[in-house]
Design an enzyme around this catalytic site. Structure first.
Site, PDB file in Angstrom:
ATOM      1  N   ASP A  30       0.850  -1.190   0.000  1.00 33.97           N
ATOM      2  CA  ASP A  30       0.000   0.000   0.000  1.00 33.97           C
ATOM      3  C   ASP A  30       0.886   1.241   0.000  1.00 33.97           C
ATOM      4  O   ASP A  30       1.885   1.320   0.726  1.00 33.97           O
ATOM      5  CB  ASP A  30      -0.915  -0.011   1.235  1.00 33.97           C
ATOM      6  CG  ASP A  30      -2.063   0.977   1.108  1.00 33.97           C
ATOM      7  OD1 ASP A  30      -3.222   0.541   1.068  1.00 33.97           O
ATOM      8  OD2 ASP A  30      -1.798   2.206   1.045  1.00 33.97           O
ATOM      9  N   ASN A  87     -12.564  -3.471   2.930  1.00 36.54           N
ATOM     10  CA  ASN A  87     -13.494  -2.352   3.048  1.00 36.54           C
ATOM     11  C   ASN A  87     -14.485  -2.484   1.888  1.00 36.54           C
ATOM     12  O   ASN A  87     -14.082  -2.570   0.726  1.00 36.54           O
ATOM     13  CB  ASN A  87     -12.751  -1.023   2.971  1.00 36.54           C
ATOM     14  CG  ASN A  87     -11.846  -0.805   4.168  1.00 36.54           C
ATOM     15  OD1 ASN A  87     -12.130  -1.281   5.260  1.00 36.54           O
ATOM     16  ND2 ASN A  87     -10.742  -0.108   3.969  1.00 36.54           N
ATOM     17  N   GLY A  93     -15.274   2.913   3.980  1.00 37.42           N
ATOM     18  CA  GLY A  93     -13.991   3.498   3.613  1.00 37.42           C
ATOM     19  C   GLY A  93     -13.411   2.996   2.309  1.00 37.42           C
ATOM     20  O   GLY A  93     -12.252   3.284   2.001  1.00 37.42           O
ATOM     21  N   GLN A  94     -14.200   2.238   1.533  1.00 37.66           N
ATOM     22  CA  GLN A  94     -13.657   1.783   0.244  1.00 37.66           C
ATOM     23  C   GLN A  94     -13.501   2.975  -0.695  1.00 37.66           C
ATOM     24  O   GLN A  94     -14.442   3.749  -0.893  1.00 37.66           O
ATOM     25  CB  GLN A  94     -14.572   0.722  -0.398  1.00 37.66           C
ATOM     26  CG  GLN A  94     -13.948   0.112  -1.654  1.00 37.66           C
ATOM     27  CD  GLN A  94     -14.789  -1.011  -2.265  1.00 37.66           C
ATOM     28  OE1 GLN A  94     -15.890  -1.310  -1.806  1.00 37.66           O
ATOM     29  NE2 GLN A  94     -14.262  -1.629  -3.302  1.00 37.66           N
ATOM     30  N   HIS A 100      -9.984  -5.515  -3.096  1.00 37.27           N
ATOM     31  CA  HIS A 100      -8.622  -5.718  -2.597  1.00 37.27           C
ATOM     32  C   HIS A 100      -8.693  -6.069  -1.132  1.00 37.27           C
ATOM     33  O   HIS A 100      -9.469  -5.488  -0.377  1.00 37.27           O
ATOM     34  CB  HIS A 100      -7.767  -4.456  -2.798  1.00 37.27           C
ATOM     35  CG  HIS A 100      -8.425  -3.198  -2.324  1.00 37.27           C
ATOM     36  ND1 HIS A 100      -9.394  -2.546  -3.052  1.00 37.27           N
ATOM     37  CD2 HIS A 100      -8.266  -2.486  -1.179  1.00 37.27           C
ATOM     38  CE1 HIS A 100      -9.805  -1.479  -2.386  1.00 37.27           C
ATOM     39  NE2 HIS A 100      -9.142  -1.422  -1.242  1.00 37.27           N
ATOM     40  N   HIS A 102      -6.718  -5.895   2.315  1.00 36.67           N
ATOM     41  CA  HIS A 102      -5.590  -5.295   3.022  1.00 36.67           C
ATOM     42  C   HIS A 102      -5.024  -6.378   3.940  1.00 36.67           C
ATOM     43  O   HIS A 102      -5.763  -6.920   4.767  1.00 36.67           O
ATOM     44  CB  HIS A 102      -6.043  -4.133   3.910  1.00 36.67           C
ATOM     45  CG  HIS A 102      -6.650  -2.965   3.191  1.00 36.67           C
ATOM     46  ND1 HIS A 102      -5.969  -1.773   3.001  1.00 36.67           N
ATOM     47  CD2 HIS A 102      -7.874  -2.773   2.645  1.00 36.67           C
ATOM     48  CE1 HIS A 102      -6.751  -0.911   2.365  1.00 36.67           C
ATOM     49  NE2 HIS A 102      -7.914  -1.495   2.137  1.00 36.67           N
TER      50      HIS A 102
HETATM   51  P1  5GP Z   1      -9.677   1.243   0.338  1.00 35.66           P
HETATM   52  O1  5GP Z   1      -9.763   2.589   0.999  1.00 35.66           O
HETATM   53  O2  5GP Z   1     -10.418   1.237  -0.993  1.00 35.66           O
HETATM   54  O3  5GP Z   1     -10.054   0.081   1.200  1.00 35.66           O
HETATM   55  O4  5GP Z   1      -8.148   1.007   0.026  1.00 35.66           O
HETATM   56  C1  5GP Z   1      -7.483   1.594  -1.032  1.00 35.66           C
HETATM   57  C2  5GP Z   1      -6.019   1.590  -0.684  1.00 35.66           C
HETATM   58  O5  5GP Z   1      -5.281   1.809  -1.859  1.00 35.66           O
HETATM   59  C3  5GP Z   1      -5.619   2.671   0.307  1.00 35.66           C
HETATM   60  O6  5GP Z   1      -5.088   2.076   1.475  1.00 35.66           O
HETATM   61  C4  5GP Z   1      -4.594   3.502  -0.453  1.00 35.66           C
HETATM   62  O7  5GP Z   1      -3.526   3.924   0.366  1.00 35.66           O
HETATM   63  C5  5GP Z   1      -4.144   2.559  -1.547  1.00 35.66           C
HETATM   64  N1  5GP Z   1      -3.734   3.200  -2.763  1.00 35.66           N
HETATM   65  C6  5GP Z   1      -4.355   4.231  -3.404  1.00 35.66           C
HETATM   66  N2  5GP Z   1      -3.703   4.535  -4.534  1.00 35.66           N
HETATM   67  C7  5GP Z   1      -2.642   3.678  -4.612  1.00 35.66           C
HETATM   68  C8  5GP Z   1      -1.589   3.516  -5.572  1.00 35.66           C
HETATM   69  O8  5GP Z   1      -1.506   4.188  -6.594  1.00 35.66           O
HETATM   70  N3  5GP Z   1      -0.686   2.538  -5.318  1.00 35.66           N
HETATM   71  C9  5GP Z   1      -0.739   1.749  -4.200  1.00 35.66           C
HETATM   72  N4  5GP Z   1       0.209   0.815  -4.047  1.00 35.66           N
HETATM   73  N5  5GP Z   1      -1.726   1.883  -3.286  1.00 35.66           N
HETATM   74  C10 5GP Z   1      -2.657   2.836  -3.493  1.00 35.66           C
END
Ligand code: 5GP
Ligand code: ZN
Length: 114
Positions: A30, A87, A93-94, A100, A102
């Site tokens: 991440d 998420n 928080g998605q 994906h 985490h």
């Molecule tokens: P969500 O909030 O959808 O559960 O998680 C999305 C995750 O993607 C976040 O933890 C954020 O830090 C990560 N993320 C967003 N953009 C990028 C990116 O360009 N590269 C990587 N490796 N992670 C990303």
């Protein structure tokens, strides 16, 4: 999906720190880590969220969880333990709508999460 960030990472159109690749999954760090180990594990195929992944019903969800555990072992956090979080939906928080997991570890993890 042409406009999906994680599809672009899978296609190597956007760089990422990839830690594991299997036939149907990719794992990368991440960009904004919330723990010493914070790896995102995605199916290469685009599904919007965990519910869509489960509905695909082709064993892909199993593969994803297997990849999560492989990442935890590789990262040295399988013991004493790690957390897998999906998420699902904006209220949870998605922010990226390519499912994906985490994989979080390397520090003590409180319960319940915020
Ligand atoms: P969500 O909030 O959808 O559960 O998680 C999305 C995750 O993607 C976040 O933890 C954020 O830090 C990560 N993320 C967003 N953009 C990028 C990116 O360009 N590269 C990587 N490796 N992670 C990303
Ligand atoms: Zn996608």
């Amino acid at each position: 999906m042409t406009d999906c960030l994680f599809c672009k990472i899978v296609a190597r159109q956007i760089p990422a720190d990839i830690v594991l690749e299997t036939g149907r999954a990719l794992a990368f760090r991440d960009v904004n880590p919330q723990a010493p180990t914070h790896v995102l594990v995605v199916p290469k195929a685009h599904h919007e969220n965990a519910a869509a992944l489960a509905a695909a019903d082709d064993g892909l969800a199993d593969d994803l969880l297997t990849a999560c555990h492989a990442v935890a072992v590789q990262e040295g956090v399988a013991e004493p333990g790690y957390r897998v979080v999906f998420n699902t939906g904006t209220g949870a928080g998605q922010t990226v709508f390519h499912v994906h997991a985490h994989v979080l570890g390397g520090r003590s993890l409180t319960w319940p999460p915020g």
